[in-house]
Each structure stands twice: as C-alpha cells, then as structure tokens.
Design a protein around this motif. Structure first.
Motif, PDB file in Angstrom:
ATOM      1  N   ARG A 155      35.004  27.106  32.594  1.00  0.00           N
ATOM      2  CA  ARG A 155      35.836  26.464  33.787  1.00  0.00           C
ATOM      3  C   ARG A 155      36.376  27.321  34.653  1.00  0.00           C
ATOM      4  O   ARG A 155      36.590  28.643  34.356  1.00  0.00           O
ATOM      5  N   LEU A 156      36.870  26.704  35.494  1.00  0.00           N
ATOM      6  CA  LEU A 156      37.401  27.182  36.613  1.00  0.00           C
ATOM      7  C   LEU A 156      38.745  28.387  36.310  1.00  0.00           C
ATOM      8  O   LEU A 156      39.270  27.555  35.299  1.00  0.00           O
ATOM      9  N   ASN A 157      39.104  29.465  36.569  1.00  0.00           N
ATOM     10  CA  ASN A 157      40.030  30.229  36.087  1.00  0.00           C
ATOM     11  C   ASN A 157      40.530  30.751  37.385  1.00  0.00           C
ATOM     12  O   ASN A 157      40.065  31.594  37.927  1.00  0.00           O
ATOM     13  N   ILE A 158      41.744  30.178  37.550  1.00  0.00           N
ATOM     14  CA  ILE A 158      42.587  30.553  38.842  1.00  0.00           C
ATOM     15  C   ILE A 158      43.167  32.020  38.731  1.00  0.00           C
ATOM     16  O   ILE A 158      43.055  32.584  39.645  1.00  0.00           O
ATOM     17  N   ALA A 159      43.606  32.502  37.683  1.00  0.00           N
ATOM     18  CA  ALA A 159      44.076  33.736  37.378  1.00  0.00           C
ATOM     19  C   ALA A 159      43.063  34.761  37.556  1.00  0.00           C
ATOM     20  O   ALA A 159      43.513  35.601  38.350  1.00  0.00           O
ATOM     21  N   ASP A 160      41.767  34.659  37.087  1.00  0.00           N
ATOM     22  CA  ASP A 160      40.835  35.454  37.544  1.00  0.00           C
ATOM     23  C   ASP A 160      40.282  35.602  39.100  1.00  0.00           C
ATOM     24  O   ASP A 160      40.017  36.408  39.417  1.00  0.00           O
ATOM     25  N   GLN A 172      39.490  39.412  42.421  1.00  0.00           N
ATOM     26  CA  GLN A 172      39.192  39.300  44.123  1.00  0.00           C
ATOM     27  C   GLN A 172      40.280  40.024  44.793  1.00  0.00           C
ATOM     28  O   GLN A 172      40.251  40.282  46.027  1.00  0.00           O
ATOM     29  N   TRP A 173      41.411  40.476  44.323  1.00  0.00           N
ATOM     30  CA  TRP A 173      42.635  41.005  44.969  1.00  0.00           C
ATOM     31  C   TRP A 173      43.168  40.279  46.087  1.00  0.00           C
ATOM     32  O   TRP A 173      43.395  40.765  47.032  1.00  0.00           O
ATOM     33  N   ASP A 174      43.161  38.818  45.813  1.00  0.00           N
ATOM     34  CA  ASP A 174      43.440  37.798  46.869  1.00  0.00           C
ATOM     35  C   ASP A 174      43.831  36.557  46.448  1.00  0.00           C
ATOM     36  O   ASP A 174      43.328  36.053  45.594  1.00  0.00           O
ATOM     37  N   ALA A 175      45.227  36.497  46.673  1.00  0.00           N
ATOM     38  CA  ALA A 175      46.028  35.433  46.068  1.00  0.00           C
ATOM     39  C   ALA A 175      45.971  33.973  47.123  1.00  0.00           C
ATOM     40  O   ALA A 175      46.397  33.128  46.503  1.00  0.00           O
TER      41      ALA A 175
END
Length: 273
Positions: free
Chosen positions: A91-96, A101-104
């Motif tokens: 599933r989607l992993n927001i932390a990764d 991607q070095w982009d918050a």
C-alpha cells in the motif's frame, strides 16, 4: 409519510418512484462527463462521482487510468489511500514517498510510492499545490473535541472511519487504514519545526490528475482536515477517471530522478511475465 411507509406495499411503491432521481453527490451510472480532456473518448470514461462533504468513495482502477479530482467549491479535503489491487498488503507509504524522493510537498511530477519501493501513482497535473503528507486523517477523537461528535453515524464523521468504510468494501479492515495523503489542504513545516497549515477556503475548481502506475484500490474520504479549527466546513469533491496508456519509458516524471527511475523499474518487474 412515515405512517404511510409502514405499509410494505406503500414503501415499495415509494422506493420505486425514486428511480431516476438525481442528487448532487452520487455516482453517475453509466458514467458521463462533458469536460473530458482532448483525445479522451466518452467510452474511455470509467468513473464519474461527486463525493459529498463528509462522504467517501472507493474504486479499483487499472494501470494507466487517470483520476482527476476537483475541489468543486474550494473547501474539499481529499484524504487518499491506495493499495495494490492484486496484493493489498502492499500500500501507499507516505513516509517513503517523502524521504525517498527528498521532497515533502507532493505536487505535479511527484510519485506516490508503495511500502515495497514501487511507483503506485504519479501526480500528472496539479493546479492546487496545497497538499499534506504529514498530518494524516481526522479521527473520531479529533472531531469530538472540535465538533462534539465524530462518529461515522453522527453529523461530523471523521476521515479515518470514512476511509475504513471505503477499504472494507474491498475486504480490508481497520488495521489496513494506513497514513493517508491529504489533497487540497496544505501543510508546510517551518525551519523551527512549526506546522503551518493552509486550509482555505480556496478558489473553486482547483484540480489534480493522478496516473495509476499499477492496478490500484483507491479510497477517498472528504472530511475536514485534522487541523481545521473552523466550524464544520467541507464542500463536495468530484472524481472522474478514464482509461489511459501505461507510462512510457521516456516519460518525464519517470526519468526525472534516479529514485523515480528505480521505483518505476520495480513496478515494471511486478508486471513482467
């Protein structure tokens, strides 16, 4: 009316008389839209729905599907979950998504990553530029503090429980409701660590287009942001999805960085036969 409907025959007649009724927030069946992008045939339309404030929706979409979300009146908050439809344990992993991607701050060109390092979806277009990868969904407790009630069955439902209802339609349970991405409500982190929320209301009609990089279960909840201290305020969200091509090898989103190239290779490996 209630006394009349106590008679089963009257209740049945009343229910059948409602056939063809149209309300603001509902799926359009068969799907129809007058504003599809150039080159998209009406037969390619897969999903057309308006999600009410406090509502939710879920859908399975194929690889290459484009999902356009529109903040119709400027105060929607689309909390998004995504699962690999063939294996929802992925599933989607927001932390990764943020750290790899070095982009918050997700925006046009960003890729949503799974917990297995694969590209799940890309943000193909975005004219909102106010999204939140930090705060997660509202909860029953947070809504109870602000509004006096946060139950699914109450007047002020919370995003986490709405996401649970959408996920449950695909055999998933509470433990599967992972941290979400909030779209159309922005949060930034100041240098001193302070959370700066941009919650609107904004101009109506802001939109973004997600491109599915794998077959997905998409779950959406449209409830006020967890940091929104205003009286209950959330307006309808429109979802439109259509068939599209799978990402090409030279797609600019895919080739933008080494991290994204690797994520797309991981996704292609999943589908290699």
């Amino acid at each position: 009316m209630s006394a009349a409907l106590a008679d089963p025959d009257a209740a049945r007649a009343h229910a059948r008389a409602m056939e063809g009724a149209v309300v603001e927030a509902m799926p359009v069946l068969p799907p129809h839209a007058d504003d599809l992008p150039a080159g998209v045939a009406p037969d390619d339309l897969l999903w057309e729905e308006t999600i009410a404030g406090g509502g939710y929706a879920s859908r399975i979409v194929a690889r290459g599907t484009r999902l356009r979300l529109v903040d119709l009146r400027g105060d929607a908050c689309a909390s998004l979950l995504a699962f690999n439809a063939a294996n929802p344990a992925e599933r989607l992993n927001i932390a990764d998504t943020v750290k790899v991607q070095w982009d918050a701050y997700p925006a046009a060109g960003s890729v949503l990553l799974s917990d297995m390092g694969r590209a799940m979806a890309s943000i193909e277009r975005d004219d909102a530029a106010t999204h939140d990868a930090f705060c997660g969904p509202s909860t029953e407790a947070s809504n109870r503090r602000r509004h006096g009630d946060g139950r699914n069955s109450g007047a002020f439902p919370n995003a986490r429980d709405r996401l649970l209802l959408g996920a449950a339609k695909h055999g998933l349970a509470r433990r599967d409701v992972h941290p979400c991405l909030n779209l159309f409500k922005g949060v930034t982190i100041a240098a001193d660590g302070a959370v700066i929320a941009r919650l609107g209301p904004f101009a109506p009609g802001r939109s973004l287009v997600l491109r599915a990089e794998m077959e997905l279960i998409v779950v959406l909840a449209n409830c006020p942001h967890v940091l929104d201290d205003r009286p209950w305020s959330v307006t309808p969200l429109r979802a439109t999805a259509w068939r599209g091509p799978v990402t090409a090898a030279q797609d600019p989103i895919r080739t933008a960085t080494a991290e994204r190239r690797r994520a797309f290779l991981n996704t292609e490996d999943l589908y290699r036969r």
